[in-house]
Design a protein around this motif. Structure first.
Motif, short mmCIF file in Angstrom:
data_model
loop_
_atom_site.label_atom_id
_atom_site.label_comp_id
_atom_site.label_asym_id
_atom_site.label_seq_id
_atom_site.Cartn_x
_atom_site.Cartn_y
_atom_site.Cartn_z
N CYS A 5 0.87 -1.04 -0.04
CA CYS A 5 -0.04 0.09 -0.08
C CYS A 5 0.97 1.27 -0.04
O CYS A 5 1.39 1.79 1.03
CB CYS A 5 -0.89 -0.18 0.95
SG CYS A 5 -0.20 -0.30 2.75
N GLY A 8 -1.45 5.91 0.96
CA GLY A 8 -2.72 5.98 1.60
C GLY A 8 -3.04 7.71 1.53
O GLY A 8 -2.54 8.42 0.72
N ALA A 9 -3.90 8.08 2.37
CA ALA A 9 -4.22 9.59 2.92
C ALA A 9 -2.87 10.36 3.22
O ALA A 9 -3.01 11.45 3.33
CB ALA A 9 -5.28 9.53 3.62
N HIS A 43 -3.37 5.47 -3.78
CA HIS A 43 -4.15 6.45 -3.69
C HIS A 43 -3.66 7.63 -4.65
O HIS A 43 -2.94 8.21 -4.25
CB HIS A 43 -4.19 7.04 -2.31
CG HIS A 43 -5.08 6.25 -1.04
ND1 HIS A 43 -5.66 6.78 -0.05
CD2 HIS A 43 -5.09 4.92 -1.29
CE1 HIS A 43 -6.14 5.95 0.64
NE2 HIS A 43 -5.63 5.06 -0.02
N LYS A 45 -3.13 10.95 -6.38
CA LYS A 45 -3.40 12.31 -5.79
C LYS A 45 -3.11 13.29 -6.92
O LYS A 45 -2.64 13.24 -7.95
CB LYS A 45 -2.11 12.61 -4.75
CG LYS A 45 -2.25 11.44 -3.59
CD LYS A 45 -1.30 11.66 -2.69
CE LYS A 45 -1.39 10.65 -1.43
NZ LYS A 45 -2.57 10.87 -0.58
N ASP A 51 -5.99 13.45 -2.14
CA ASP A 51 -6.36 12.12 -2.82
C ASP A 51 -7.62 12.22 -3.72
O ASP A 51 -8.65 13.25 -3.56
CB ASP A 51 -7.21 11.04 -1.77
CG ASP A 51 -6.16 10.22 -1.23
OD1 ASP A 51 -4.76 10.64 -1.20
OD2 ASP A 51 -6.48 9.46 -0.27
N VAL A 75 -6.98 0.87 -6.45
CA VAL A 75 -6.97 2.06 -5.91
C VAL A 75 -8.09 2.38 -4.88
O VAL A 75 -8.87 1.20 -4.67
CB VAL A 75 -7.44 3.04 -6.89
CG1 VAL A 75 -6.30 3.02 -8.20
CG2 VAL A 75 -8.79 2.98 -7.59
N THR A 76 -8.07 3.40 -3.98
CA THR A 76 -9.03 3.50 -3.25
C THR A 76 -10.28 4.24 -3.70
O THR A 76 -10.29 4.80 -4.75
CB THR A 76 -8.53 4.39 -2.04
OG1 THR A 76 -9.44 4.68 -1.22
CG2 THR A 76 -8.22 6.03 -2.90
N ALA A 81 -12.12 11.04 -0.61
CA ALA A 81 -11.72 11.62 -1.80
C ALA A 81 -13.01 12.16 -2.56
O ALA A 81 -12.50 13.14 -3.41
CB ALA A 81 -11.05 10.54 -2.68
N GLU A 211 1.22 3.52 3.76
CA GLU A 211 0.02 3.81 4.00
C GLU A 211 -0.34 3.18 5.29
O GLU A 211 -0.95 3.73 6.33
CB GLU A 211 -1.30 3.17 3.08
CG GLU A 211 -2.62 3.36 3.73
CD GLU A 211 -3.62 3.01 2.70
OE1 GLU A 211 -4.78 2.89 2.98
OE2 GLU A 211 -3.35 2.68 1.53
#
Length: 242
Positions: A5, A8-9, A43, A45, A51, A75-76, A81, A211
């Protein structure tokens, strides 16, 4: 199966090891796969580090990563997002490049709407069932439960001492909500390494990366996703060596 991962955010404010741009994500993915990762979760960006599910942002990340690795890339679809689930589904329907799978957090409002949009596009679903939420209960009632690729069992307990027990309780809930579905178990921050070791003991798929944790098992800051993957694949940390 070990998934990496990548970011992440998190942003560069969290660590200089967080890959942000498509080029940085591609380089991180290439190194992580070389270290033993078998899938990638990312994620995408915007240039300012937010995100995004915008088609151009998702396509740029996917195309850059796929140019250097030949493993599944997901992907998220996290609500942070795009808070409006209808708008989130519209974004998915407008994607010009499709991931192999996408995570859907079942405790978030509109999860069914988002999941249905992914299925329409032929994208696999990782059903995110978080500890400390009603995600498992909601998923148990979902008509889409039998159609997901896997359950992403996310342990939000960040205490290293209690995270494994929280993980076992979550797995019990998952077994009731999604009998027979494949499970990827992972933790975060202080719980990341204990839960990864538990996943290894139980023979479950798992993941590691920036992440989920910024630290190596010995507490040192991780310099890269590849360094985290290398630590995860060593037999000393619960997964078969490669």
């Amino acid at each position: 199966m070990l998934q990496v991962c990548l970011n992440g955010a998190r942003t560069a404010a969290d660590s200089g090891a967080v890959p942000m741009s498509p080029a940085a994500l591609a380089d991180a993915a290439r190194q992580a796969v070389a270290a033993g990762a078998e899938e990638v979760h990312v994620h995408p960006k915007t240039p300012c580090g937010r995100d995004s599910l915008a088609p151009r942002v998702v396509a740029a990340a996917l195309e850059a990563i796929r140019a250097v690795v030949a493993v599944p890339v997901g992907v998220t679809t996290g609500a942070w997002a795009e808070p409006d689930p209808v708008r989130r589904a519209e974004r998915i329907r407008s994607w010009t490049a499709l991931p192999d799978h996408a995570s859907v957090n079942w405790h978030e409002p509109g999860a069914e709407t988002v999941a249905a949009a992914l299925l329409e596009r032929g994208i696999g679903i990782e059903a995110g069932l978080w500890s400390g939420t009603d995600g498992a209960e909601r998923f148990a009632r979902s008509p889409l439960a039998s159609r997901v690729l896997r359950v992403l069992a996310e342990v939000t307990d960040t205490d290293a001492g209690s995270a494994p027990a929280t993980a076992r309780a979550l797995l019990t809930a998952v077994a009731g909500a999604a009998p027979g579905r494949p499970v990827l178990l992972h933790g975060e921050d202080g719980g990341a390494w204990p839960v990864l070791r538990l996943a290894g003991e139980l023979g479950l798929a798992t993941r590691i990366g920036i992440e989920d944790t910024l630290l190596l098992p010995d507490g040192r800051p991780a310099a890269s996703n590849a360094q985290l993957v290398a630590a995860a694949t060593s037999s000393a940390h619960g997964l078969p060596g490669r």
